[in-house]
Design a protein around this motif. Structure first.
Motif, PDB file in Angstrom:
ATOM      1  N   THR B 112       0.821  -1.221   0.000  1.00  0.00           N
ATOM      2  CA  THR B 112       0.000   0.000   0.000  1.00  0.00           C
ATOM      3  C   THR B 112       0.851   1.266   0.000  1.00  0.00           C
ATOM      4  O   THR B 112       0.475   2.274   0.596  1.00  0.00           O
ATOM      5  CB  THR B 112      -0.985   0.072   1.194  1.00  0.00           C
ATOM      6  OG1 THR B 112      -0.257   0.397   2.369  1.00  0.00           O
ATOM      7  CG2 THR B 112      -1.741  -1.231   1.376  1.00  0.00           C
ATOM      8  N   THR B 113       2.022   1.183  -0.649  1.00  0.00           N
ATOM      9  CA  THR B 113       2.876   2.372  -0.719  1.00  0.00           C
ATOM     10  C   THR B 113       2.364   3.334  -1.794  1.00  0.00           C
ATOM     11  O   THR B 113       2.161   4.514  -1.543  1.00  0.00           O
ATOM     12  CB  THR B 113       4.330   1.969  -1.007  1.00  0.00           C
ATOM     13  OG1 THR B 113       4.749   1.044  -0.023  1.00  0.00           O
ATOM     14  CG2 THR B 113       5.242   3.194  -0.991  1.00  0.00           C
ATOM     15  N   THR B 219      -5.362   3.047   1.952  1.00  0.00           N
ATOM     16  CA  THR B 219      -4.367   4.125   2.054  1.00  0.00           C
ATOM     17  C   THR B 219      -3.179   3.852   1.134  1.00  0.00           C
ATOM     18  O   THR B 219      -2.035   4.103   1.481  1.00  0.00           O
ATOM     19  CB  THR B 219      -3.862   4.354   3.512  1.00  0.00           C
ATOM     20  OG1 THR B 219      -3.124   3.230   3.943  1.00  0.00           O
ATOM     21  CG2 THR B 219      -5.002   4.649   4.443  1.00  0.00           C
ATOM     22  N   THR B 315      -0.661   8.162   5.257  1.00  0.00           N
ATOM     23  CA  THR B 315       0.274   7.522   4.320  1.00  0.00           C
ATOM     24  C   THR B 315      -0.421   7.038   3.053  1.00  0.00           C
ATOM     25  O   THR B 315      -0.040   6.032   2.475  1.00  0.00           O
ATOM     26  CB  THR B 315       1.060   6.347   4.968  1.00  0.00           C
ATOM     27  OG1 THR B 315       0.181   5.239   5.180  1.00  0.00           O
ATOM     28  CG2 THR B 315       1.712   6.760   6.265  1.00  0.00           C
ATOM     29  N   THR B 316      -1.451   7.771   2.607  1.00  0.00           N
ATOM     30  CA  THR B 316      -2.098   7.429   1.341  1.00  0.00           C
ATOM     31  C   THR B 316      -1.253   7.912   0.163  1.00  0.00           C
ATOM     32  O   THR B 316      -0.947   7.153  -0.749  1.00  0.00           O
ATOM     33  CB  THR B 316      -3.507   8.057   1.264  1.00  0.00           C
ATOM     34  OG1 THR B 316      -4.226   7.703   2.434  1.00  0.00           O
ATOM     35  CG2 THR B 316      -4.244   7.570   0.027  1.00  0.00           C
ATOM     36  N   VAL B 433       4.275   5.706   2.083  1.00  0.00           N
ATOM     37  CA  VAL B 433       3.480   6.868   1.693  1.00  0.00           C
ATOM     38  C   VAL B 433       3.262   6.893   0.186  1.00  0.00           C
ATOM     39  O   VAL B 433       2.141   6.874  -0.287  1.00  0.00           O
ATOM     40  CB  VAL B 433       4.132   8.184   2.162  1.00  0.00           C
ATOM     41  CG1 VAL B 433       3.302   9.375   1.707  1.00  0.00           C
ATOM     42  CG2 VAL B 433       4.280   8.185   3.665  1.00  0.00           C
TER      43      VAL B 433
HETATM   44  K   LIG Z   1       0.491   4.934   0.371  1.00  0.00           K
END
Ligand SMILES: [K+]
Ligand SMILES: [K+]
Lengths: 483, 483
Positions: B112-113, B219, B315-316, B433
């Motif tokens: 989910t980076t 996110t 951190t979306t 992020v």
């Molecule tokens: K992210």
């Protein structure tokens, strides 16, 4: 309420000593026929007068019964107040600094940082140069006595580890400090004299030799030349500086034991071993990088590698060669070296080797505990298990050190400076190194280019770093004053 | 020796699910008439085949008796291996990435980076866009289940604090994970559907709404447009994104309780309170700075302030407005916000609010202990005293987090990149992020400009950060494999 009288009495004595010492630059100016000796004489009178008044105000109190809270106030007040009086000559002499700059210069001296706002050192009167050297020298011995006599009792950042080194665990601060101070001051004078003789032997003038010896043993780093040690173009002087900067970075209590015949203690000391191993490791990396980058070769590369690592890790901040253009990874290596610092109870700044050792052990132990949830893995230092409170203190210190570094860097950056300037200013002040990096405060520049609010912030950072953060920060807790 | 059969069996099931899911982009490409559906079909067959083989190899083992060491191997292997198979379509589809870049893109999705090496998103086939969204979506729910079911038992960085939240303290990993997963997956689907409807209602196409909903709740932050959320020029969509990014940042177990009628738990939760307070604080600072710097005013300034703080702190990594030129101190503020992250048991990365709270309490307690050496000052979280082992774990984690950030930044810098690029790449990968800062990887650029070894390093950093460092690092200890 805190009884301020014993604090006033001790500050008074310290100010009287400082004032008396101002007669030395006065004398130097008279002898050399340079400068304005009357400035130092006037400063001396004012400083000694205030000192005497404070002593008179506090002398009826029982000074030898100083308790821990009074010791905290005394420590921060010593550096804060002495810097104000030590600043007077910088304002009135030919350097003609503003009070902000003069206070910075004095604090930089007394914290053995060695960052300067004065340029054109080569043409300054001898008086101002020897005054800067004396500030280093007093600051250096002050911090050793503080680190051995006071901080372990105050349990600052894991320093309680070193309480065992004294047989006296009482909370009476002064008798212990006095007893320890004698041996340490003797060693300190001895090393300084040896360093001065060596420098003179290697070709420095007597004046330069004395001033640089005081800046070397105190790991302060003020020079009498803008080009610092590089001015002399002498490999012999560079080797001498390496040796004596290292001398200033080792625990001074060990010297006292070595002089008493117990030489093995110096070699067997965990912190000394770790510190010297890191010096060798980093010097090798720097050597390889210079050869690889075609910057220097053979003896010169090795000498510069060792000199740069030692000057930064001992937090002296002498400069023999401008390394700013060496590029990555050397610049980053030098950055890390400043964080680490040298040994506890030396004149060096930084985080200190014993904390690095405990951090490493704590992380390894933490990983092992994750694998074996039921195992017992004590954190060790020098082979012996150490208490949880010491580990927590060291971890708290390390975290706060990094956080303080970031906050100060961020604030300087927010005030309009580039990242290299901001963060190198932050670490060089906090670790009491001296020179910064980048276009504004790099090795060939000085701190005169910074605006007043940054100068004040960095003065505070030097104080914070020198007194190991917590000593100063407790004063900001309301509960400290409430009892 | 570790019994790898149960690990193989579970990895096999996960791969089979991943392979089956590849039929969705295939279907999307068929329906839209774009792209190359055969690529997804082929990838699906390969992935499902390998998955089936692994399951067959391991199925005879007692999967439900998975022990802690097997759980460690399984966790790192899941993200490592699934990324390799998820990368296949990126190599074969019209994006035509190298394996290095494809692996980075897949790892960026599953952690989910949301950092991307693919440019020209607006003109890419819908299949590749929905595939990226699914990677986020699986990664997001995977990390929640991991954080609630596994990490507290593995005692990662103080997560043992959350063991009390389950009544089952046995070391049997799977039954607990399965029980927790049900409620969480339900909430996760519900929130995603709600988010997609809201986006569509605010004016997104159905496809964009679904893809962005998956990227929001996880996110993750992959968009279907190079300009990210900024593409839509819609305040309504920005407000919706703020609300649902926040939803993804809160502890999902609390939603399960809220759905069961216990709404007070969400409001009373210590971590939620701290997180939301920090969001409000930082948004206010950012608002004031925009007004002061004459960048924006009124509603727009407030919306951008909240959006930027929420997108980075959750951190979306969605971008509504390019903030790179806003200068200090906003850029530094945004840097700090990325470190902090959001709540445990959410899809967000970073250090997590509960650790920030414990760090703060530990430092305050340390200062108090210095003043009152004989006092007892337990570190508290949510008003309750917590154990020394939790405090030591959190301090170790915080220190290792900062150290890892510095080391990765230093290595990237040593490989020839400027400081802003190096350190923003380090934190954006470590905290999961997405967008970086600076000329190479800034909000209007992507990661395609980085050489292969940096791409691999950052892929590893994303994995390290997502699995909370220790989970991965124990595998490098020889003693882990020895037992
Ligand atoms: K992210
Ligand atoms: K120095």
């Amino acid at each position: 309420m805190i009884d301020f009288r014993p604090i006033a009495a001790i500050l008074g004595v310290l100010l009287a000593i400082l004032g008396t010492t101002m007669m030395i630059p006065a004398l130097v100016d008279v002898v050399t026929g340079q400068g304005d000796y009357i400035v130092y004489a006037a400063s001396a009178v004012i400083t000694a007068f205030v000192g005497l008044s404070l002593w008179l105000a506090g002398r009826t109190s029982e000074v030898e019964k100083l308790d821990l809270r009074q010791a905290f106030v005394l420590t921060t007040a010593s550096w804060g107040l002495l810097s104000a009086f030590a600043a007077i000559p910088f304002m009135w002499a030919d350097t003609a600094l503003t009070f902000t700059d003069a206070y910075f210069e004095a604090m930089s001296g007394l914290t053995t940082t060695g960052a300067t706002v004065i340029s054109g050192l080569d043409h300054r009167p001898a008086g101002v140069l020897i005054w800067r050297a004396f500030l280093h020298w007093y600051g250096g011995v002050g911090i050793i006595v503080l680190a051995m006599a006071l901080l372990p009792m105050l349990r600052i950042g894991g320093m309680q580890l070193f309480r065992a080194e004294s047989s006296d665990k009482s909370e009476k601060v002064l008798p212990r400090a006095a007893q320890l101070a004698k041996g340490i001051v003797g060693t300190y004078v001895l090393l300084t004299v040896a360093c001065a003789f060596t420098y003179a032997f290697c070709g420095m003038s007597v004046f330069d030799a004395v001033a640089h010896a005081m800046a070397t043993i105190s790991t302060g780093g003020f020079s009498t030349h803008d080009a610092s040690i590089g001015y002399f173009h002498s490999p012999a002087i560079e080797y001498a500086a390496i040796f004596f900067m290292l001398s200033g970075s080792l625990p001074f209590v060990l010297y006292v034991r070595v002089l008493a015949g117990d030489f093995s203690r110096l070699i067997a000391n965990t912190e000394v071993r770790l510190f010297l191993s890191l010096v060798i490791l980093f010097a090798l990396v720097s050597f390889v990088e210079q050869v690889r980058g075609n910057i220097a070769h053979g003896e010169a590369a090795m000498r510069h590698a060792v000199f740069n690592v030692v000057t930064l890790m001992s937090t002296t901040g002498f400069i023999a060669v401008d390394y700013t253009d060496w590029g990555p990874p050397t610049d980053v290596l030098y950055f890390i070296v400043m964080f680490l610092g040298a040994c506890t109870g030396s004149t060096a700044g930084g985080m200190k080797s014993f904390r690095i050792a405990i951090l490493g052990s704590a992380l390894a132990q933490h990983l092992r505990r994750i694998i074996y949830p039921n195992g017992v893995f004590p954190v060790r230092y020098g082979g012996k298990p150490i208490g949880d409170d010491v580990v927590a203190s060291v971890l708290s210190f390390a975290f706060l050190y990094l956080a303080t570094f970031l906050v100060i860097g961020i604030v300087v950056n927010a005030l309009g400076f580039d990242l290299i300037t901001s963060f190198s200013a932050s670490i060089t002040a906090l670790a009491n190194v001296g020179p910064g990096l980048g276009p504004v405060i790099g090795p060939s520049q000085n701190f005169a280019g910074l605006p007043d609010h940054v100068i004040w912030l960095l003065s505070f950072a030097m104080l914070l770093g020198r007194l190991e953060l917590f000593t100063v920060l407790v004063l900001f807790l309301p509960s400290f004053w409430r009892r």
